[in-house]
Design an enzyme around this catalytic site. Structure first.
Site, mmCIF file in Angstrom:
data_model
loop_
_atom_site.group_PDB
_atom_site.id
_atom_site.type_symbol
_atom_site.label_atom_id
_atom_site.label_comp_id
_atom_site.label_asym_id
_atom_site.label_seq_id
_atom_site.Cartn_x
_atom_site.Cartn_y
_atom_site.Cartn_z
ATOM 1 N N HIS A 155 0.836 -1.202 0.000
ATOM 2 C CA HIS A 155 0.000 0.000 0.000
ATOM 3 C C HIS A 155 0.877 1.262 0.000
ATOM 4 O O HIS A 155 0.625 2.206 -0.751
ATOM 5 C CB HIS A 155 -0.885 0.062 1.253
ATOM 6 C CG HIS A 155 -1.901 -1.031 1.387
ATOM 7 N ND1 HIS A 155 -2.087 -1.723 2.557
ATOM 8 C CD2 HIS A 155 -2.795 -1.551 0.513
ATOM 9 C CE1 HIS A 155 -3.068 -2.604 2.414
ATOM 10 N NE2 HIS A 155 -3.506 -2.539 1.173
ATOM 11 N N LYS A 212 -17.048 -6.761 6.410
ATOM 12 C CA LYS A 212 -15.795 -7.452 6.716
ATOM 13 C C LYS A 212 -15.514 -7.426 8.210
ATOM 14 O O LYS A 212 -15.788 -6.429 8.883
ATOM 15 C CB LYS A 212 -14.640 -6.753 5.999
ATOM 16 C CG LYS A 212 -14.541 -7.109 4.538
ATOM 17 C CD LYS A 212 -13.230 -6.592 3.979
ATOM 18 C CE LYS A 212 -13.113 -6.908 2.512
ATOM 19 N NZ LYS A 212 -11.906 -6.326 1.921
ATOM 20 N N ARG A 225 -2.666 -6.498 -7.975
ATOM 21 C CA ARG A 225 -1.556 -7.426 -7.741
ATOM 22 C C ARG A 225 -1.553 -8.447 -8.863
ATOM 23 O O ARG A 225 -0.985 -8.243 -9.903
ATOM 24 C CB ARG A 225 -1.712 -8.107 -6.374
ATOM 25 C CG ARG A 225 -1.384 -7.178 -5.226
ATOM 26 C CD ARG A 225 -1.869 -7.705 -3.914
ATOM 27 N NE ARG A 225 -3.325 -7.648 -3.837
ATOM 28 C CZ ARG A 225 -4.024 -7.898 -2.751
ATOM 29 N NH1 ARG A 225 -3.420 -8.254 -1.647
ATOM 30 N NH2 ARG A 225 -5.322 -7.785 -2.752
ATOM 31 N N SER A 246 -2.714 -7.887 3.390
ATOM 32 C CA SER A 246 -3.000 -7.678 4.816
ATOM 33 C C SER A 246 -3.262 -9.023 5.483
ATOM 34 O O SER A 246 -2.831 -9.271 6.610
ATOM 35 C CB SER A 246 -4.214 -6.764 4.997
ATOM 36 O OG SER A 246 -3.942 -5.487 4.472
HETATM 37 P P1 ADP Z 1 -9.891 -3.944 0.112
HETATM 38 O O1 ADP Z 1 -10.487 -2.598 -0.030
HETATM 39 O O2 ADP Z 1 -10.205 -4.808 -1.067
HETATM 40 O O3 ADP Z 1 -10.097 -4.577 1.446
HETATM 41 P P2 ADP Z 1 -7.097 -3.560 0.839
HETATM 42 O O4 ADP Z 1 -7.291 -2.701 2.027
HETATM 43 O O5 ADP Z 1 -6.481 -4.892 1.068
HETATM 44 O O6 ADP Z 1 -8.363 -3.703 -0.076
HETATM 45 O O7 ADP Z 1 -6.179 -2.787 -0.212
HETATM 46 C C1 ADP Z 1 -6.545 -1.521 -0.716
HETATM 47 C C2 ADP Z 1 -6.073 -1.413 -2.151
HETATM 48 O O8 ADP Z 1 -4.687 -1.738 -2.236
HETATM 49 C C3 ADP Z 1 -6.772 -2.363 -3.113
HETATM 50 O O9 ADP Z 1 -6.926 -1.692 -4.346
HETATM 51 C C4 ADP Z 1 -5.800 -3.506 -3.252
HETATM 52 O O10 ADP Z 1 -5.927 -4.175 -4.490
HETATM 53 C C5 ADP Z 1 -4.478 -2.763 -3.176
HETATM 54 N N1 ADP Z 1 -3.394 -3.619 -2.729
HETATM 55 C C6 ADP Z 1 -3.435 -4.565 -1.777
HETATM 56 N N2 ADP Z 1 -2.231 -5.161 -1.640
HETATM 57 C C7 ADP Z 1 -1.400 -4.570 -2.528
HETATM 58 C C8 ADP Z 1 -0.008 -4.749 -2.895
HETATM 59 N N3 ADP Z 1 0.745 -5.674 -2.326
HETATM 60 N N4 ADP Z 1 0.500 -3.936 -3.830
HETATM 61 C C9 ADP Z 1 -0.277 -3.017 -4.438
HETATM 62 N N5 ADP Z 1 -1.578 -2.816 -4.178
HETATM 63 C C10 ADP Z 1 -2.144 -3.572 -3.229
#
Ligand code: ADP
Length: 161
Positions: free
Chosen positions: A17, A41, A90, A128
């Site tokens: 992130h 969630k 990803r 995460s």
């Molecule tokens: P969500 O809103 O689906 O629960 P997350 O909080 O896990 O998503 O992640 C927020 C954003 O960051 C999403 O667009 C997700 O695809 C992206 N993301 C998650 N992990 C990575 C990573 N390792 N590298 C780049 N982007 C990521």
């Protein structure tokens, strides 16, 4: 002012992130990291803790703000007069979900655009969920999450994650 909104659960924020946000901060004058208060969630960290960890991890980026929102992202965007949603991509598995979300948001408000940014090769495998699993089993967290998150995860493990 060109604003990009990067929404997500950030439970917790990790280096994948942070990498996306650092790159966005160079491309946009203002970046809002939007921590979603999803009711669907189950989160490990409360909304306040997630916001706090995002803030602590992004202190070095002066044009990045952190906010939270419950409800539709498009409504938040309209209130903030922002039109660009950024999502990170990803692997191929992310694609279908992101395309569906982007299409639904487009249908809700055609003025709002979703842009996808590829994860860096060195971060694409970080999630995460994976980070929480490493923490639970006492694995090395350095490189996966920023320092404030390491401290918070260790403290949660101490109290039974
Ligand atoms: P969500 O809103 O689906 O629960 P997350 O909080 O896990 O998503 O992640 C927020 C954003 O960051 C999403 O667009 C997700 O695809 C992206 N993301 C998650 N992990 C990575 C990573 N390792 N590298 C780049 N982007 C990521």
């Amino acid at each position: 002012m060109k604003t990009a909104v990067y929404p997500g659960s950030f439970d917790p924020i990790h280096t994948g992130h942070v990498d996306i946000i650092e790159r966005l901060a160079q491309l946009y004058e203002r970046v809002i990291v939007l921590v979603s208060e999803s009711t669907q969630k189950q989160h490990l960290f409360s909304i306040d803790d997630r916001i706090d960890l995002v803030r602590q991890s992004l202190k070095h980026l002066k044009n990045v703000e952190v906010d939270s929102h419950q409800g539709l992202t498009v409504d938040y965007m309209q209130n903030k007069k922002a039109s660009v949603i950024i999502r990170g991509l990803r692997a191929v598995v992310d694609f279908e979900y992101e395309m569906t979300m982007a299409s639904m948001n487009k249908k809700l408000n055609k003025e709002i655009h979703t842009l996808l940014m590829f994860a860096s090769p060195e971060h694409y495998y970080i999630s995460s969920r994976g980070v929480k699993e490493i923490a639970k089993h006492g694995g090395e967290l350095r490189g996966f999450v920023p320092e404030p998150v390491i401290i918070a995860l260790r403290s949660r493990v101490g109290r039974g994650l």
